[in-house]
Write an enzyme that holds these catalytic residues in place. Structure first.
Site, PDB file in Angstrom:
ATOM      1  N   GLY A  15       0.792  -1.269   0.087  1.00 54.51           N
ATOM      2  CA  GLY A  15       0.022  -0.082  -0.178  1.00 54.51           C
ATOM      3  C   GLY A  15       0.999   1.299   0.062  1.00 54.51           C
ATOM      4  O   GLY A  15       1.927   1.274   0.799  1.00 54.51           O
ATOM      5  N   ASP A 134       2.612  -0.801  11.746  1.00 55.36           N
ATOM      6  CA  ASP A 134       2.506  -2.300  12.529  1.00 55.36           C
ATOM      7  C   ASP A 134       3.914  -2.952  12.520  1.00 55.36           C
ATOM      8  O   ASP A 134       3.950  -4.221  12.534  1.00 55.36           O
ATOM      9  CB  ASP A 134       1.388  -3.157  12.017  1.00 55.36           C
ATOM     10  CG  ASP A 134       1.514  -3.132  10.612  1.00 55.36           C
ATOM     11  OD1 ASP A 134       2.331  -2.617   9.604  1.00 55.36           O
ATOM     12  OD2 ASP A 134       0.828  -3.899   9.897  1.00 55.36           O
ATOM     13  N   ARG A 176      -5.949  -3.525   8.588  1.00 55.97           N
ATOM     14  CA  ARG A 176      -6.635  -4.715   8.405  1.00 55.97           C
ATOM     15  C   ARG A 176      -5.988  -5.832   9.563  1.00 55.97           C
ATOM     16  O   ARG A 176      -6.686  -6.857   9.968  1.00 55.97           O
ATOM     17  CB  ARG A 176      -6.708  -5.404   7.087  1.00 55.97           C
ATOM     18  CG  ARG A 176      -5.230  -5.662   6.708  1.00 55.97           C
ATOM     19  CD  ARG A 176      -5.197  -6.343   4.962  1.00 55.97           C
ATOM     20  NE  ARG A 176      -4.258  -5.879   4.474  1.00 55.97           N
ATOM     21  CZ  ARG A 176      -3.809  -5.774   3.194  1.00 55.97           C
ATOM     22  NH1 ARG A 176      -4.787  -6.158   2.387  1.00 55.97           N
ATOM     23  NH2 ARG A 176      -2.785  -5.421   2.805  1.00 55.97           N
TER      24      ARG A 176
HETATM   25  O1  F6P Z   1      -1.308  -1.840   4.278  1.00 54.11           O
HETATM   26  C1  F6P Z   1      -1.745  -0.641   4.348  1.00 54.11           C
HETATM   27  C2  F6P Z   1      -3.495  -0.585   4.034  1.00 54.11           C
HETATM   28  O2  F6P Z   1      -3.859   0.610   3.724  1.00 54.11           O
HETATM   29  C3  F6P Z   1      -4.260  -1.140   5.260  1.00 54.11           C
HETATM   30  O3  F6P Z   1      -4.575  -0.529   6.174  1.00 54.11           O
HETATM   31  C4  F6P Z   1      -5.383  -1.597   4.422  1.00 54.11           C
HETATM   32  O4  F6P Z   1      -6.196  -2.734   5.072  1.00 54.11           O
HETATM   33  C5  F6P Z   1      -4.809  -2.067   3.064  1.00 54.11           C
HETATM   34  O5  F6P Z   1      -3.770  -1.332   2.982  1.00 54.11           O
HETATM   35  C6  F6P Z   1      -5.622  -1.890   1.598  1.00 54.11           C
HETATM   36  O6  F6P Z   1      -5.206  -2.395   0.734  1.00 54.11           O
HETATM   37  P1  F6P Z   1      -5.801  -2.114  -0.929  1.00 54.11           P
HETATM   38  O7  F6P Z   1      -5.389  -0.712  -0.925  1.00 54.11           O
HETATM   39  O8  F6P Z   1      -4.940  -3.102  -1.667  1.00 54.11           O
HETATM   40  O9  F6P Z   1      -7.157  -2.378  -0.791  1.00 54.11           O
END
Ligand code: F6P
Length: 326
Positions: A15, A134, A176
């Site tokens: 992300g 995290d 998550r």
């Molecule tokens: O890892 C960062 C994050 O923003 C999490 O907090 C979230 O669950 C996830 O990425 C969402 O990912 P995507 O943009 O692939 O849906």
């Protein structure tokens, strides 16, 4: 200084997070300052497999420190995580004569780096870039500060309307696997409860808490981390309102606005420092580690340790939330 490194490959993965561009700028300029070539790999590990390499210069990272997202783009590459994907990625590294890699990302990025590095005995250093905060081995990951400030700004607005209508709001924030966005932003907005994967969520207890709030509050805001074991904000709102009548409840999912926007001052400074120190780590001969800042000092943490999620929240903080939400 380890002279065997002449060319560094740089990628952002997982992300995106505000401040990644500041880290890219720092890696590029520190490399050039030290006489090293630096090549960007577009779309994270996916670009490593697809051979998307671009030469970077001091000028190519001008005017990006203040911009959200990542100019190198990013992805979550399933293909790279296969034996075949890693083989192609390795061949591409050799083709472009890359001696070391700097990867900016979160736990998935470092798990990939660990596997890839072990398989081909590669020199890889990590920079913690994720809004989730995290990772073990740094007080703050790049993007966390901006994300929690985005949440605070949004929830303050929700509070205005919640207060006017005497409403109960369930606000879902990202994370998550981790509740650290929920925790810090929840404290900052004066949330009545904060539900996170690290703490047990008992719907009956939550209902009791809402009923027993000592004084009559017009508005109540429950911050829900998306990874809470009792479900997302919609599900939890449904369970709560089924057990306690009389609430005019609403749900807001903040979603990806938490990942965008101009990085805060803190994220820009941390990202600059972490990118700068990642190159220094390579020059000192380090590999298989993430650079971090703990108590203002730079530290290095092995990938396998950095990716272990923080399981236990500071109990003093958990108690404080309880006390302050009276
Ligand atoms: O890892 C960062 C994050 O923003 C999490 O907090 C979230 O669950 C996830 O990425 C969402 O990912 P995507 O943009 O692939 O849906």
């Amino acid at each position: 200084m380890q002279r065997s490194i002449k060319k560094i490959g740089l990628l952002t993965s997982g992300g995106d997070a505000p401040g990644m561009n500041a880290a890219i700028r720092a890696v590029v300029r520190t490399s050039i300052y030290n006489g090293l070539d630096v090549v960007g790999i577009m779309h994270g590990y996916e670009g490593l497999v697809n051979d998307e390499f671009v030469k970077l210069s001091a000028a190519s990272v001008a005017n990006i420190i203040q911009r959200g997202g990542t100019i190198l783009k990013t992805s979550r590459s399933a293909r790279f995580m296969t034996g075949e994907g890693m083989k192609i990625a390795h061949a591409n590294l050799k083709k472009h004569e890359i001696d070391a890699l700097i990867v900016v990302g979160g736990d998935g990025t470092f798990r990939g780096a660990k596997q890839f590095g072990d398989l081909y005995d590669l020199t890889i250093v990590g920079v913690p870039g994720t809004i989730d905060n995290d990772l073990i081995g740094t007080d703050f990951t790049i993007g966390y500060d901006t994300a929690i400030n985005t949440v605070v700004e949004a929830v303050d607005k929700i509070r205005d309307t919640a207060e006017s209508h005497d409403r109960l709001f369930f606000v879902e924030v990202m994370g998550r696997d981790a509740g650290l966005i929920a925790l810090r932003s929840g404290v900052a907005v004066g949330a009545e409860a904060i539900l996170m994967p690290e703490t047990h969520t008992d719907i009956d207890e939550l209902v009791e808490k809402l009923k027993s709030v000592k004084r009559k509050k017009s508005s109540k805001i429950i911050i829900v981390a998306e990874g809470d074991e009792a479900g997302g904000a919609f599900e939890i709102a449904k369970k709560v309102t089924a057990k306690v009548k009389g609430y005019d409840a609403r749900v807001t999912i903040l979603g990806h606005i938490q990942r965008g926007g101009d990085p805060s001052c803190m994220d820009r400074v941390n990202a600059s420092r972490l990118g700068y120190e990642a190159v220094n780590a390579l020059l000192k001969g380090k590999k298989g580690v993430m650079t971090g800042i703990v108590n203002k000092e730079v530290v290095y943490t092995a990938f396998e340790k950095a990716t272990k999620h923080i399981q236990k929240l500071n109990p003093d903080l958990v108690k404080m939330i309880e006390v302050l939400s009276l």
